[in-house]
Scaffold this motif. Structure first.
Motif, mmCIF file in Angstrom:
data_model
loop_
_atom_site.group_PDB
_atom_site.id
_atom_site.type_symbol
_atom_site.label_atom_id
_atom_site.label_comp_id
_atom_site.label_asym_id
_atom_site.label_seq_id
_atom_site.Cartn_x
_atom_site.Cartn_y
_atom_site.Cartn_z
ATOM 1 N N ALA A 71 -1.580 4.018 -9.755
ATOM 2 C CA ALA A 71 -0.658 5.159 -9.695
ATOM 3 C C ALA A 71 0.787 4.663 -9.788
ATOM 4 C CB ALA A 71 -0.877 5.936 -8.403
ATOM 5 N N LEU A 72 1.084 3.598 -9.068
ATOM 6 C CA LEU A 72 2.442 3.041 -9.080
ATOM 7 C C LEU A 72 2.842 2.626 -10.502
ATOM 8 C CD1 LEU A 72 4.958 1.941 -7.627
ATOM 9 C CD2 LEU A 72 3.645 -0.067 -6.980
ATOM 10 N N ASN A 108 0.845 -1.180 0.000
ATOM 11 C CA ASN A 108 0.000 0.000 0.000
ATOM 12 C C ASN A 108 0.884 1.235 0.000
ATOM 13 O OD1 ASN A 108 -2.899 0.654 0.223
ATOM 14 N ND2 ASN A 108 -2.199 1.868 1.947
ATOM 15 N N LEU A 109 0.614 2.145 -0.923
ATOM 16 C CA LEU A 109 1.405 3.376 -0.986
ATOM 17 C C LEU A 109 0.833 4.392 -0.006
ATOM 18 C CD1 LEU A 109 1.979 3.797 -4.813
ATOM 19 C CD2 LEU A 109 3.182 2.346 -3.175
ATOM 20 N N VAL A 114 7.980 7.286 -4.725
ATOM 21 C CA VAL A 114 6.914 6.488 -4.117
ATOM 22 C C VAL A 114 7.236 6.196 -2.655
ATOM 23 C CG1 VAL A 114 5.926 4.166 -4.218
ATOM 24 C CG2 VAL A 114 6.182 5.475 -6.298
ATOM 25 N N TYR A 165 5.653 -1.783 -1.131
ATOM 26 C CA TYR A 165 5.379 -2.301 -2.463
ATOM 27 C C TYR A 165 6.335 -3.429 -2.834
ATOM 28 C CZ TYR A 165 8.750 1.546 -3.323
ATOM 29 O OH TYR A 165 9.818 2.421 -3.241
ATOM 30 N N ASP A 212 -0.064 8.069 -2.349
ATOM 31 C CA ASP A 212 -0.714 7.908 -3.658
ATOM 32 C C ASP A 212 -1.497 9.150 -4.066
ATOM 33 O OD1 ASP A 212 -2.398 7.001 -1.510
ATOM 34 O OD2 ASP A 212 -3.814 6.251 -2.984
ATOM 35 N N LYS A 213 -1.986 9.895 -3.053
ATOM 36 C CA LYS A 213 -2.740 11.107 -3.375
ATOM 37 C C LYS A 213 -1.816 12.099 -4.095
ATOM 38 C CE LYS A 213 -5.964 14.084 -0.891
ATOM 39 N NZ LYS A 213 -5.193 15.317 -0.828
ATOM 40 N N ASP A 263 -4.119 2.666 -5.577
ATOM 41 C CA ASP A 263 -2.740 3.140 -5.482
ATOM 42 C C ASP A 263 -1.849 2.385 -6.468
ATOM 43 O OD1 ASP A 263 -3.183 0.772 -4.027
ATOM 44 O OD2 ASP A 263 -1.500 1.163 -2.679
ATOM 45 N N SER A 264 -2.220 1.157 -6.770
ATOM 46 C CA SER A 264 -1.385 0.336 -7.658
ATOM 47 C C SER A 264 -1.391 0.890 -9.081
ATOM 48 C CB SER A 264 -1.877 -1.109 -7.663
ATOM 49 O OG SER A 264 -2.079 -1.553 -6.341
ATOM 50 N N LEU A 323 0.950 11.372 -5.646
ATOM 51 C CA LEU A 323 1.349 10.820 -6.942
ATOM 52 C C LEU A 323 0.280 11.067 -7.999
ATOM 53 C CD1 LEU A 323 2.795 7.364 -5.782
ATOM 54 C CD2 LEU A 323 4.105 9.333 -6.607
ATOM 55 N N LYS A 324 -0.979 10.901 -7.584
ATOM 56 C CA LYS A 324 -2.065 11.108 -8.552
ATOM 57 C C LYS A 324 -2.110 12.569 -8.977
ATOM 58 C CE LYS A 324 -4.674 7.141 -7.044
ATOM 59 N NZ LYS A 324 -5.584 6.636 -6.043
#
Ligand SMILES: O=P(O)(O)OC[C@H]1O[C@H](OP(=O)(O)OP(=O)(O)O)[C@H](O)[C@@H]1O
Ligand SMILES: NC(=O)CC[C@H](N)C(=O)O
Ligand SMILES: [Mg+2]
Length: 514
Positions: free
Chosen positions: A131-132, A104-105, A165, A169, A108-109, A128-129, A111-112
């Motif tokens: 986004a990764l 779980n990132l 990130v 992960y 992620d917010k 989140d994945s 990153l998005k």
């Protein structure tokens, strides 16, 4: 906690991926997916439900190729039971990429936001994945100039991914026409092992969340992917690796050893079984101090995960060990089910007591952990209904007091039975005569000893609130809890039992949504 597997073989991998996911099913029951690569083309089939429900013979037939990845999902980001968030994820540029992620990132917010504002990439789900995958795609894109990919480009891109990130992960990904990529976060929070199988045509490689997948498929465990390390295995079977983080240090999630992983797996050199036996020894010492040994007639595990610890506790305490519950083997793990209503119902469907083992006895029940208390409350009541005199409950893990942000779905403090309660209050809440918890130091000792002293640091945030990535603030936890308690997410969290599937032959015009 999801399960991932990747294979670069000399013969078709569809059945091997299916079999690998089946033995990783305990890591995720919500959705499953496989992508295989045949030359430059990907074949994908994914859907909601268990592996055996998602894949039919006709789906398997279309998964052509000697290379592939697979995923079983236990949702920790976005919404539960969302077909769109099932994995692997696909993006078409550069080259064509698919990715499966366990963990779980925590950013992620951000990153998005970066994706939208600067990378100009579209993220279509709350996962989140996804986004990764797009961060990886963007970093690969920046370093490629024409239709050529080298291991160096891959490693440079993953070095950049580590810079951007945060969180947990463990990843397997395929680059169309080129190779398989695998990498692990700089703390190695989630597990990832590498195995080999020698054939006359050369070595075949597997990368999987747990070594049990290697055993089942006839692969030899080479080693674990190191924290921060990346592997690149070309479709021709050439393996390269590089450490892609300057400050990597192993601190694996201790909850893998408490609950998630299968006992027959070896993770980062620790036999999960041995770690659980050690937990039993440690806990027995505490029980001796708390409950006079003669006051307990029998030690009974709450199946499945607590069996190893309970057996060893009974040995240490010199008290008979008996099986007192029959587990319905057709019901999955209740803790990782989405929605409290389904979890509660499933405990009784899943475990039924053998009354004679409890009647008139002082019973020490053993569980690996008490999280929401759903299991223990139901079980203690059942045992009392069977006529037990006294019911003690021992937990091989300490009280779970803090949200887990690295891939375990326990985000609100209000949901955790240990929040704001002493052991006595918890005993009262679940109806037991006493609850005996493992101390955190003792749990760490159990796991460290099983590593022959090699691993000294573990990710233990759900017990002590120390988040290893250093980026978890009170505001972060508050926002997480607010999101979870919002009516929209609550609706999704109860789960949608449909089992839709998604099929794609990526690389040709046809994309079928069935
Ligand atoms: O306090 P709770 O919120 O109920 O969560 C803890 C329980 O959930 C898990 O069991 P699960 O049924 O998921 O799997 P298992 O059969 O592997 O023990 C775990 O082993 C505990 O029994
Ligand atoms: N448990 C996991 O590893 C979940 C992976 C990812 N965060 C998801 O929600 O799909
Ligand atoms: Mg259990």
């Amino acid at each position: 906690m999801c399960g991932i597997v990747g294979l670069v073989a000399k013969t078709p991998v569809n059945q091997m991926l299916y079999d690998g996911l089946l033995v990783l099913q305990h890591r995720g029951q919500d959705a499953a997916g496989i992508v295989t690569a045949e030359g430059p083309m990907f074949h994908m089939h994914k859907g909601q439900g268990l592996v055996r429900d998602v894949f039919r013979t006709r789906n398997m037939r279309s998964l052509l190729g000697n290379v592939g990845i697979g995923h079983v999902r236990y949702p920790t980001a976005g919404s539960a039971s969302s077909l769109a968030e099932s994995q692997p994820f696909y993006v078409n540029s550069p080259f064509g990429l698919v990715l499966a992620h366990n963990g779980n990132l925590t950013n992620d917010k951000q990153l998005k936001d970066e994706m939208y504002r600067t990378d100009l990439r579209h993220i279509n789900t709350n996962s989140d994945s996804e986004a990764l995958l797009n961060v990886l795609a963007h970093e690969l894109s920046k370093r490629t100039n024409g239709p050529r990919l080298t291991a160096e480009i891959v490693f440079d891109a993953i070095t950049a991914v580590h810079q951007r990130v945060r969180g947990a992960y463990a990843v397997v990904a395929l680059v169309a026409g080129f190779g398989l990529i695998a990498f692990r976060d700089p703390h190695g929070i989630r597990p990832l092992s590498l195995g080999v199988h020698d054939t006359p045509e050369g070595p075949e490689y597997i990368v999987a969340s747990e070594s049990v997948a290697l055993d089942t498929l006839g692969f030899k465990l080479m080693r674990d992917v190191a924290p921060g390390e990346a592997l690149y295995i070309s479709f021709e079977g050439e393996l390269s690796s590089r450490q892609c983080h300057s400050n990597a240090k192993l601190a694996p999630c201790i909850f893998e050893h408490v609950y998630f992983a299968r006992s027959d797996s070896v993770i980062d050199g620790i036999s999960v079984h041995e770690a659980r036996l050690n937990m039993g020894t440690q806990l027995a010492d505490k029980v001796k101090a708390m409950v006079p040994a003669l006051d307990i007639d029998v030690v009974i595990p709450i199946p499945d995960t607590s069996r190893d610890s309970a057996l060893e506790m009974a040995n240490e305490l010199k008290i008979p060990y008996r099986e007192g519950f029959i587990k319905n083997r057709y019901i999955g793990r209740t803790f990782i089910m989405p929605g409290q209503a389904s979890r509660k119902k499933s405990v009784r469907q899943k475990l039924n007591p053998i009354a004679v083992e409890f009647r008139g006895k002082n019973v020490l029940l053993v569980d690996d952990s008490i999280v929401r208390g759903t299991t223990s409350k139901e079980i203690v009541q059942m045992v009392r209904d069977c006529g037990a005199k006294k019911v003690y409950l021992a937990s091989a893990a300490p009280p779970v007091k803090f949200p887990h942000v690295y891939g375990i779905d326990m985000p609100t403090r209000a949901e955790l039975i240990a929040t704001g309660r002493t052991a006595e209050q918890i005993a009262e809440e679940i109806g037991a005569d006493a609850v005996i918890y493992q101390e955190l130091d003792a749990l760490i000792t159990a796991c460290r000893d099983a590593s022959q002293g090699l691993i000294t640091e573990f990710e233990t945030s759900c017990f002590d609130g120390n988040y290893i990535t250093g980026d978890i603030t009170d505001e972060y936890l508050d926002a997480l809890e607010a999101k979870r308690l919002s009516p929209l997410s609550a609706k999704f969290k109860e789960g949608d039992p449909d089992t839709r599937v998604l099929d794609m032959n990526i690389g040709v015009a046809e994309q079928n949504l069935i």
